[in-house]
Motif scaffolding. Sequence first.
Motif, mmCIF file in Angstrom:
data_model
loop_
_atom_site.group_PDB
_atom_site.id
_atom_site.type_symbol
_atom_site.label_atom_id
_atom_site.label_comp_id
_atom_site.label_asym_id
_atom_site.label_seq_id
_atom_site.Cartn_x
_atom_site.Cartn_y
_atom_site.Cartn_z
ATOM 1 N N THR A 18 -1.930 48.443 -15.260
ATOM 2 C CA THR A 18 -2.907 48.889 -14.263
ATOM 3 C C THR A 18 -2.349 48.980 -12.850
ATOM 4 N N SER A 19 -1.099 48.613 -12.658
ATOM 5 C CA SER A 19 -0.500 48.679 -11.324
ATOM 6 C C SER A 19 0.064 50.072 -11.074
ATOM 7 N N PRO A 20 0.087 50.517 -9.818
ATOM 8 C CA PRO A 20 0.714 51.804 -9.515
ATOM 9 C C PRO A 20 2.190 51.812 -9.918
ATOM 10 N N VAL A 21 2.674 52.981 -10.306
ATOM 11 C CA VAL A 21 4.059 53.169 -10.714
ATOM 12 C C VAL A 21 4.672 54.229 -9.812
ATOM 13 N N LEU A 22 5.844 53.923 -9.259
ATOM 14 C CA LEU A 22 6.573 54.885 -8.441
ATOM 15 C C LEU A 22 7.721 55.461 -9.266
ATOM 16 N N MET A 23 7.844 56.780 -9.253
ATOM 17 C CA MET A 23 8.919 57.442 -9.973
ATOM 18 C C MET A 23 9.844 58.090 -8.948
ATOM 19 N N LEU A 24 11.127 57.768 -9.047
ATOM 20 C CA LEU A 24 12.135 58.353 -8.183
ATOM 21 C C LEU A 24 12.761 59.540 -8.895
ATOM 22 N N ASN A 25 12.675 60.709 -8.293
ATOM 23 C CA ASN A 25 13.296 61.916 -8.819
ATOM 24 C C ASN A 25 14.505 62.233 -7.945
ATOM 25 N N MET A 26 15.651 62.376 -8.570
ATOM 26 C CA MET A 26 16.860 62.789 -7.857
ATOM 27 C C MET A 26 17.068 64.248 -8.232
ATOM 28 N N LEU A 27 16.944 65.130 -7.241
ATOM 29 C CA LEU A 27 16.852 66.565 -7.497
ATOM 30 C C LEU A 27 18.129 67.315 -7.138
ATOM 31 N N LYS A 28 18.498 68.214 -8.029
ATOM 32 C CA LYS A 28 19.599 69.150 -7.792
ATOM 33 C C LYS A 28 18.999 70.531 -8.027
ATOM 34 N N PHE A 29 19.002 71.359 -7.004
ATOM 35 C CA PHE A 29 18.330 72.648 -7.080
ATOM 36 C C PHE A 29 19.281 73.769 -7.471
ATOM 37 N N ARG A 30 18.795 74.641 -8.350
ATOM 38 C CA ARG A 30 19.416 75.944 -8.519
ATOM 39 C C ARG A 30 18.802 76.876 -7.494
ATOM 40 N N ASP A 31 17.487 76.655 -7.266
ATOM 41 C CA ASP A 31 16.742 77.484 -6.315
ATOM 42 C C ASP A 31 15.634 76.627 -5.704
ATOM 43 N N ARG A 32 15.874 76.129 -4.511
ATOM 44 C CA ARG A 32 14.901 75.243 -3.848
ATOM 45 C C ARG A 32 13.552 75.944 -3.677
ATOM 46 N N ARG A 33 13.574 77.227 -3.339
ATOM 47 C CA ARG A 33 12.336 77.982 -3.139
ATOM 48 C C ARG A 33 11.492 77.991 -4.415
ATOM 49 N N LEU A 34 12.137 78.187 -5.558
ATOM 50 C CA LEU A 34 11.422 78.186 -6.834
ATOM 51 C C LEU A 34 10.759 76.833 -7.079
ATOM 52 N N TYR A 35 11.451 75.753 -6.751
ATOM 53 C CA TYR A 35 10.894 74.413 -6.924
ATOM 54 C C TYR A 35 9.627 74.252 -6.081
ATOM 55 N N VAL A 36 9.706 74.653 -4.825
ATOM 56 C CA VAL A 36 8.583 74.484 -3.901
ATOM 57 C C VAL A 36 7.436 75.438 -4.239
ATOM 58 N N GLU A 37 7.769 76.682 -4.564
ATOM 59 C CA GLU A 37 6.730 77.693 -4.776
ATOM 60 C C GLU A 37 6.182 77.732 -6.197
ATOM 61 N N ALA A 38 6.943 77.242 -7.178
ATOM 62 C CA ALA A 38 6.483 77.317 -8.569
ATOM 63 C C ALA A 38 6.249 75.941 -9.199
ATOM 64 N N TYR A 39 7.264 75.061 -9.152
ATOM 65 C CA TYR A 39 7.135 73.780 -9.855
ATOM 66 C C TYR A 39 6.056 72.887 -9.255
ATOM 67 N N LEU A 40 6.074 72.676 -7.962
ATOM 68 C CA LEU A 40 5.095 71.759 -7.358
ATOM 69 C C LEU A 40 3.652 72.218 -7.577
ATOM 70 N N PRO A 41 3.313 73.505 -7.380
ATOM 71 C CA PRO A 41 1.943 73.941 -7.683
ATOM 72 C C PRO A 41 1.607 73.800 -9.176
ATOM 73 N N ALA A 42 2.568 74.072 -10.045
ATOM 74 C CA ALA A 42 2.318 73.924 -11.486
ATOM 75 C C ALA A 42 2.062 72.465 -11.840
ATOM 76 N N PHE A 43 2.807 71.559 -11.229
ATOM 77 C CA PHE A 43 2.602 70.124 -11.460
ATOM 78 C C PHE A 43 1.190 69.720 -11.041
ATOM 79 N N LYS A 44 0.733 70.209 -9.907
ATOM 80 C CA LYS A 44 -0.625 69.894 -9.442
ATOM 81 C C LYS A 44 -1.673 70.424 -10.417
ATOM 82 N N ARG A 45 -1.445 71.609 -10.988
ATOM 83 C CA ARG A 45 -2.386 72.167 -11.979
ATOM 84 C C ARG A 45 -2.416 71.308 -13.245
ATOM 85 N N VAL A 46 -1.252 70.868 -13.699
ATOM 86 C CA VAL A 46 -1.182 70.003 -14.891
ATOM 87 C C VAL A 46 -1.941 68.707 -14.642
ATOM 88 N N MET A 47 -1.751 68.127 -13.476
ATOM 89 C CA MET A 47 -2.461 66.888 -13.150
ATOM 90 C C MET A 47 -3.974 67.115 -13.194
#
Length: 98
Positions: A18-47
């Motif tokens: 029941t305690s909060p969990v922090l996840m550390l992501n170490m990121l290596k980008f092929r395309d930073r723009r794709l991550y910001v414009e596609a992955y993050l919004p998709a993650f929010k939709r999944v949530m």
Amino acid sequence: MENIKKKIITLPETVPGTSPVLMLNMLKFRDRRLYVEAYLPAFKRVMAVLGLEAKINLISDVLTSVVANEGDSWDAILIVEYSSAQSFLKVARSDAYR
């Protein structure tokens, strides 16, 4: 996306359910723009589909690394807070996330 292998995701028994969990992501980008414009919004939709919330506590460029192997480098780090270990597991194991 079809070559993503299904992984078994587990947490040690010592992680409180029941305690909060922090996840550390170490990121290596092929395309930073794709991550910001596609992955993050998709993650929010999944949530939203899963009825969960996650909070981004930190996103930062990496200035230097103390523990990386020689030749390893990361572009950014991201710390995401889940409300519990069960919430994290629900996301990580979900078909919607994969």
